[in-house]
Structure formats: structure tokens, C-alpha cells
Design an enzyme around this catalytic site. Structure first.
Site, PDB file in Angstrom:
ATOM      1  N   LYS A  59       1.051  -0.408   0.161  1.00 40.21           N
ATOM      2  CA  LYS A  59      -0.290  -0.299   0.227  1.00 40.21           C
ATOM      3  C   LYS A  59       1.119   0.743  -0.178  1.00 40.21           C
ATOM      4  O   LYS A  59       0.626   2.719  -0.544  1.00 40.21           O
ATOM      5  CB  LYS A  59      -0.815  -0.091   1.696  1.00 40.21           C
ATOM      6  CG  LYS A  59      -2.248  -1.207   1.372  1.00 40.21           C
ATOM      7  CD  LYS A  59      -1.999  -1.456   0.307  1.00 40.21           C
ATOM      8  CE  LYS A  59      -2.828  -3.082   0.441  1.00 40.21           C
ATOM      9  NZ  LYS A  59      -2.087  -3.699  -0.312  1.00 40.21           N
ATOM     10  N   VAL A 247       2.460 -20.307 -19.828  1.00 41.80           N
ATOM     11  CA  VAL A 247       4.383 -20.419 -18.736  1.00 41.80           C
ATOM     12  C   VAL A 247       4.269 -22.002 -19.180  1.00 41.80           C
ATOM     13  O   VAL A 247       3.755 -22.741 -18.830  1.00 41.80           O
ATOM     14  CB  VAL A 247       4.777 -19.644 -17.938  1.00 41.80           C
ATOM     15  CG1 VAL A 247       6.150 -19.656 -17.868  1.00 41.80           C
ATOM     16  CG2 VAL A 247       4.535 -18.081 -18.465  1.00 41.80           C
ATOM     17  N   VAL A 279       1.297 -16.352  -8.010  1.00 37.46           N
ATOM     18  CA  VAL A 279      -0.157 -17.818  -8.539  1.00 37.46           C
ATOM     19  C   VAL A 279      -0.025 -17.823  -7.054  1.00 37.46           C
ATOM     20  O   VAL A 279      -1.180 -19.051  -7.204  1.00 37.46           O
ATOM     21  CB  VAL A 279       1.155 -18.332  -8.942  1.00 37.46           C
ATOM     22  CG1 VAL A 279       1.456 -18.285 -10.649  1.00 37.46           C
ATOM     23  CG2 VAL A 279       2.254 -19.213  -8.519  1.00 37.46           C
ATOM     24  N   GLY A 280      -0.142 -17.371  -5.821  1.00 35.59           N
ATOM     25  CA  GLY A 280      -1.257 -17.697  -4.681  1.00 35.59           C
ATOM     26  C   GLY A 280       0.136 -18.233  -4.200  1.00 35.59           C
ATOM     27  O   GLY A 280       1.275 -17.748  -3.950  1.00 35.59           O
ATOM     28  N   ARG A 281      -1.218 -17.844  -2.243  1.00 34.34           N
ATOM     29  CA  ARG A 281       0.114 -18.818  -1.169  1.00 34.34           C
ATOM     30  C   ARG A 281      -0.629 -19.959  -0.290  1.00 34.34           C
ATOM     31  O   ARG A 281      -1.761 -20.574  -0.794  1.00 34.34           O
ATOM     32  CB  ARG A 281       0.054 -17.175  -0.766  1.00 34.34           C
ATOM     33  CG  ARG A 281       0.268 -16.375  -0.635  1.00 34.34           C
ATOM     34  CD  ARG A 281       0.440 -14.775   0.404  1.00 34.34           C
ATOM     35  NE  ARG A 281       0.827 -15.233   1.267  1.00 34.34           N
ATOM     36  CZ  ARG A 281       2.210 -14.975   1.048  1.00 34.34           C
ATOM     37  NH1 ARG A 281       2.743 -13.942  -0.031  1.00 34.34           N
ATOM     38  NH2 ARG A 281       2.783 -14.800   2.524  1.00 34.34           N
ATOM     39  N   ASP A 321      -3.777 -17.371   8.034  1.00 31.16           N
ATOM     40  CA  ASP A 321      -3.827 -18.168   6.283  1.00 31.16           C
ATOM     41  C   ASP A 321      -3.917 -19.753   6.822  1.00 31.16           C
ATOM     42  O   ASP A 321      -3.467 -20.275   6.104  1.00 31.16           O
ATOM     43  CB  ASP A 321      -2.374 -17.556   5.989  1.00 31.16           C
ATOM     44  CG  ASP A 321      -2.745 -16.147   5.832  1.00 31.16           C
ATOM     45  OD1 ASP A 321      -3.372 -15.645   5.712  1.00 31.16           O
ATOM     46  OD2 ASP A 321      -1.406 -15.884   5.170  1.00 31.16           O
ATOM     47  N   ALA A 329      -5.265 -10.332   6.313  1.00 33.64           N
ATOM     48  CA  ALA A 329      -5.129 -10.095   7.877  1.00 33.64           C
ATOM     49  C   ALA A 329      -5.910  -9.602   8.601  1.00 33.64           C
ATOM     50  O   ALA A 329      -5.834 -10.358   9.969  1.00 33.64           O
ATOM     51  CB  ALA A 329      -4.130  -8.900   7.029  1.00 33.64           C
ATOM     52  N   HIS A 453     -24.066  15.626   2.252  1.00 35.30           N
ATOM     53  CA  HIS A 453     -23.662  15.641   0.958  1.00 35.30           C
ATOM     54  C   HIS A 453     -22.100  17.587   0.698  1.00 35.30           C
ATOM     55  O   HIS A 453     -22.215  17.793   1.857  1.00 35.30           O
ATOM     56  CB  HIS A 453     -24.809  16.416   0.240  1.00 35.30           C
ATOM     57  CG  HIS A 453     -24.876  17.269  -0.993  1.00 35.30           C
ATOM     58  ND1 HIS A 453     -24.277  16.531  -2.409  1.00 35.30           N
ATOM     59  CD2 HIS A 453     -24.477  18.384  -1.327  1.00 35.30           C
ATOM     60  CE1 HIS A 453     -24.361  17.649  -3.341  1.00 35.30           C
ATOM     61  NE2 HIS A 453     -24.396  18.403  -2.890  1.00 35.30           N
TER      62      HIS A 453
END
Ligand code: FAD
Length: 480
Positions: A59, A247, A279-281, A321, A329, A453
Site C-alpha cells: 500500500k 507459461v 500465483v498464490g500462497r 492463513d 490479515a 452531502h
């Protein structure tokens, strides 16, 4: 040497450190808490993937690329002229590193403040009867005994045989945040959302940036309309997206990456400065526990847990994870809080239906709850309303008119079932809907609220009105 604790947490990522802090806060009930913190490159790693190589550095760089694009593309429309903006990648990376240092140092400080003991060893391993063996930096091994052990060892990037990571020309999502100098020709093998984040960061600077999507399946549940809208917007930034490319091999020659790939019936090759493999974890559960610990995993290595993150071994919990659910997270942190509170006898329960997902691209994409496709396949009768940012005064004023808010509600009960947004501040707007959904709000509840607004939030209000065909600032297709 051995010690007795009420709670021992293995891993100090956002799941583990939050669990350790909450356990310590509940000290009177849960007693002593210790966090086993891995040591890498001679230093303890506080904050895990998130603070060191994930959410935060990505970030920080994303924000730098936003500012660059602002200066380059949007300042003139505001009547602001600057010299042609340049990029000092070293300064950008320095800023990122400083932010990471501030936050990881913050975790260390919070541990001290809350009385969490840190065991800055190499790694912890669980054995039978909740014994955790920790190899300390000096080679000594200590054994911690605990009434409760919480496993929170996180995840690591997946590698693929045709593109072995060498951390120089071929990097994974960890190396991608430290590329210096920035490459002129870059390619990424992508599958998951963080590749879109990469695309938004590097796509802003690299003169040629190409992104190959190997598989069509996505781990995230975006509505197809939002997916198309995001793809269109990234393409407009010059991203060359090749769906269905596969690939088949890579070779390093003359300091460049030669990539061979297939697309349809064709076999092709191309040369790039750098290749990012994203390609991911996968869960980091290899060698985390002994076979007699009672902990079991599925075939992909995710630890089996129940709804409350309890494993099959009594007193052993697993969060973040390494367990089912999205690798996010905030999901891991809330599991950490839930487990700490359950250990302390508080009946905390996480609502897995209300976990927001965000893709930090430009524009941002965020969602919570069900998609229309899911509701259709579940046979749930629903109604939905969308509202484009192009009709929101604040979005026009700031020049961020790409995207829309969509709200989906149950056709019979009017209860909100999902919210999706692509556009400025999408993550924060969807968070409003997380709050609404947690309180069981109906679309009418949102319709009856007063929104300031001019705000971007007005798009949420109008989308809720559109659910029943009475948005004010657009022509409604369905009338009421
Ligand atoms: P981790 O953060 O991986 O932490 C686990 C820690 O445990 C690590 O420090 C590890 O070294 C340590 N450890 C491992 N084994 C042992 C052991 N045996 N003993 C002791 N310690 C051990 N998520 C979001 O919600 N928002 C985002 O914007 C976002 N952006 C991301 C961007 C990138 C590039 C990446 C890679 C990820 C991103 N994520 C994001 C995902 C997020 O970082 C993870 O979901 C989160 O860090 C998981 O937390 P965790 O505590 O389970 O594991």
C-alpha cells in the site's frame, strides 16, 4: 529448560500478534502469554507477511504510484502545472521501508506494553501435550508448556516449476516490492488479487507491463460486472492482460528473462527485464507440529479447525492463513481475538459471512457478502440496485468517476445480503455495509438514513434506493 504458560502463540503476524495482545489484555483470566517470534536475517520478525512484505509495503508503494499518476495525468485538469514528474525509486523504497519499520517497531512496543513475553527464537514446533520446542538464536532449544497453544505461522508464496524464483530476475510477491531499479519491461504470472495490486503499482511506472493470467478461476468472489469494470480500467492504464496464457518455461540469458508460453494453439516466446511469479500462497505448516501432536491438515496443508479455530488436539488452536477461509490479515486478526476470548471463557464468534475483501487497484474494488451469481445458484430470491460514481457530485469534483456501488438484498425480507463496489474509497464504502450487515439491516434502513452531502458515501445511499427503484439522481430502470 521448560516453562508453563496459559497461552503460547507461534507466529507474530497479524493473526498471532493480535491473539497474543488480546490474551495478555485478558490476563486475569488467561494468565501468562508468550509469542514465539521467528528470527530472520538476525532480527525478530514482528508483523509477519502483512507488515513486512504484504499489506503495508504494497500500500505504501501503491500510494506513491497514485500520487505519480495524479501529478502526471490529473493535475493539469485542476489547472495545476508541474514539471514533468519523475520517479526516484530509491526514495520511494526508502519511504516504504520507514513505514514498515514504524509499524513492526509498534508491534514490539505493544508486546512490551501489554506484558507479552517474546521468545525470539528461530521457530517453534508443537509436540504432543501442548509442548512447544523453540530453537533460540544461539542454538539452544527451550521447551514451553502451555494450557493453550495457538498456531499462527502464516503463508508463503507458491512457486511453479516453469518459473523458478531466483530473487534477482525472477521474483515472487515478496521480492516484487523491492525491485530496484524499476524494470522497463515487466511481466507477472497472476492468479490472485495481489497480482492486481502489483499491476497497479508497477503498471504506473513500467513503460511496458504485461500480465498473464494462467487460469480463469479466481479465488475472490467478484460479480462479473465489477471484474469487467476493473479489467477495463487497468487496460486503459496500458496493462497488457493476456487471459488463458500458460507459461511453459523460462531461461535467463544476457541478464534478461526469456519466457516461453502457449496461448490457444500457439507456442510463443518473449523477453522481459523481470518476471514476477504471483500465483498464490500456501499455508506454512511444514514442520510446524509433530505427527503425535494431534493436529491434522488437509491435502493442501491447511490445519483442520472448527468454526472457533479449535484444532482436533485439545487446547490447540490455529488461526490466520494456515486455516480455511480467505487469506486476509483482518480475518486472521479477528480469529486471533476470537480464540483469545474463547480461551478466557468469553463466547466470541466470528461472522465469516461478513468479512470484506478488497483489491487495492486503481480504482479500488471491495465486496462483502454474496454475489448475484451465488444467490442464483442457491435459489435465493433477491433484488439489487447499482449506482455509478459518475452521478455523484463529490466523485465528479475529485475527478474519480470510474465505478459503481451495488447492493443486493433479499427479495422477501429486504435484508442486505451483499455489497460490491469498484471506485474511489471502495474499501471504506463497503465497510459501511459490513456494519449494516452485522446489524441485520434492510435496504430500507439504509434508504431512510441521512447521508452527508457531498460525499462518496452518497453512492451507498443511492444504491440502496436503487434496490427498490427509487434512486433520486439517476433514471431508474425499475419503477416503484
Ligand atoms: P503471516 O502474516 O504470514 O505471519 C506469520 C508469522 O509467523 C511470520 O512472521 C512467520 O515468519 C512466522 N512463523 C512461521 N513459522 C513459524 C514458526 N514455526 N515459529 C515461529 N514463527 C513462525 N491481506 C489483507 O487483509 N489486506 C491486504 O491489503 C493484503 N495485501 C497483501 C499483499 C501482499 C503482497 C501479500 C503477500 C499479502 C497480502 N495480504 C493482505 C494477506 C496478509 O498479508 C495475510 O493474510 C496475513 O499476513 C496473514 O497473517 P498470519 O498472521 O496468518 O500470517
Amino acid at each position: 529448560m521448560s516453562a508453563n504458560y496459559d497461552v503460547v502463540v507461534v507466529g507474530a503476524g497479524p493473526a498471532g500478534y493480535v491473539c497474543a495482545i488480546r490474551s495478555a489484555q485478558l490476563g486475569s483470566e488467561s494468565g501468562h502469554c508468550r509469542d514465539v517470534v521467528r528470527r530472520e536475517s538476525g532480527k525478530p520478525v514482528f508483523g509477519g507477511t502483512c507488515l513486512n512484505v504484504g499489506c503495508i509495503p504494497s500500500k505504501a508503494l501503491l500510494d506513491s504510484s497514485h500520487k505519480f499518476i495524479e501529478a502526471k495525468e490529473h493535475f493539469p485538469t485542476h489547472g495545476i502545472s508541474v514539471e514533468v514528474p519523475g520517479i526516484d525509486v530509491a526514495a520511494m523504497m526508502g519511504r516504504k521501508t520507514k513505514i514498515v519499520g514504524q509499524l513492526t517497531g509498534g508491534v514490539s512496543g505493544l508486546f512490551k506494553h501489554n506484558g507479552v513475553e517474546v521468545c525470539a527464537g528461530a521457530s517453534g514446533k508443537l509436540f504432543a501435550n501442548r509442548k512447544v520446542e523453540v530453537s533460540a538464536a544461539d542454538g539452544t532449544v527451550i521447551t514451553l508448556e502451555a494450557a493453550n497453544v495457538v498456531l499462527a505461522s502464516g503463508s508463503e508464496p507458491i512457486s511453479i516449476p516453469p518459473a523458478p524464483v531466483d530473487n534477482d530476475l525472477i521474483v515472487d510477491s515478496t521480492g516484487a516490492w523491492s525491485l530496484m531499479p524499476y524494470p522497463s519491461v515487466l511481466v507477472s504470472l497472476v492468479l490472485v488479487s495481489l497480482a492486481w495490486n502489483l499491476g497497479s503499482v508497477w503498471g504506473a511506472w513500467a513503460p511496458r507491463w504485461c500480465c498473464w493470467r494462467l487460469w480463469r478461476a479466481s479465488s475472490l468472489r467478484w460479480t462479473s460486472k465489477l471484474r469487467k469494470s476493473r479489467r477495463k480500467s487497468l487496460k486503459s492504464r496500458g496493462l497488457d492482460i493476456r487471459l488463458g496464457a500458460r507459461v511453459t518455461g523460462t531461461e535467463i540469458r544476457d541478464g534478461k528473462v526469456h519466457v516461453t508460453y502457449t496461448q490457444g494453439d500457439q507456442s510463443l516466446d518473449e523477453v522481459f527485464d523481470k518476471l514476477i511469479v504471483s500465483v498464490g500462497r500456501r499455508p506454512r505448516t511444514n514442520d510446524l507440529f509433530s505427527s503425535d501432536s494431534g493436529v491434522t491438515t488437509d491435502e493442501r496443508g491447511f490445519v483442520y479447525v472448527n468454526d472457533y479455530c479449535a484444532t482436533e488436539a485439545p487446547g490447540v488452536w490455529a488461526i490466520g492463513d494456515i486455516v480455511r477461509g480467505p487469506m486476509l490479515a483482518h480475518k486472521g486478526s479477528e480469529e486471533g481475538v476470537m480464540v483469545a476470548e474463547r480461551i478466557a471463557g468469553k463466547p466470541n464468534q466470528l461472522n465469516y459471512d461478513c468479512i470484506p475483501s478488497i483489491i487495492y487497484t486503481d480504482p479500488e474494488v471491495a465486496a462483502v457478502g454474496k454475489t448475484e451469481q451465488e444467490l442464483k445458484s442457491e435459489g435465493v430470491a433477491y433484488k439489487s440496485g447499482t449506482f455509478p460514481f459518475a452521478a455523484i457530485g463529490r466523485a465528479l469534483a475529485s475527478g474519480n468517476t470510474d465505478g459503481l456501488v451495488k447492493i443486493i438484498a433479499d427479495k422477501n425480507t429486504d435484508r442486505i445480503l451483499g455489497a460490491h463496489c469498484v471506485g474511489p474509497s471502495a474499501a471504506d464504502l463497503v465497510q459501511q455495509m459490513v456494519i449494516a450487515m452485522e446489524f441485520g439491516s434492510s435496504a430500507e434502513d439504509i434508504q431512510l438514513m441521512v447521508f452527508g452531502h457531498p460525499t462518496l458515501s452518497a453512492a451507498v445511499h443511492e444504491a440502496a434506493l436503487a434496490v427498490d427503484g427509487h434512486a433520486i439522481h439517476m433514471a431508474n430502470r425499475k419503477k416503484r
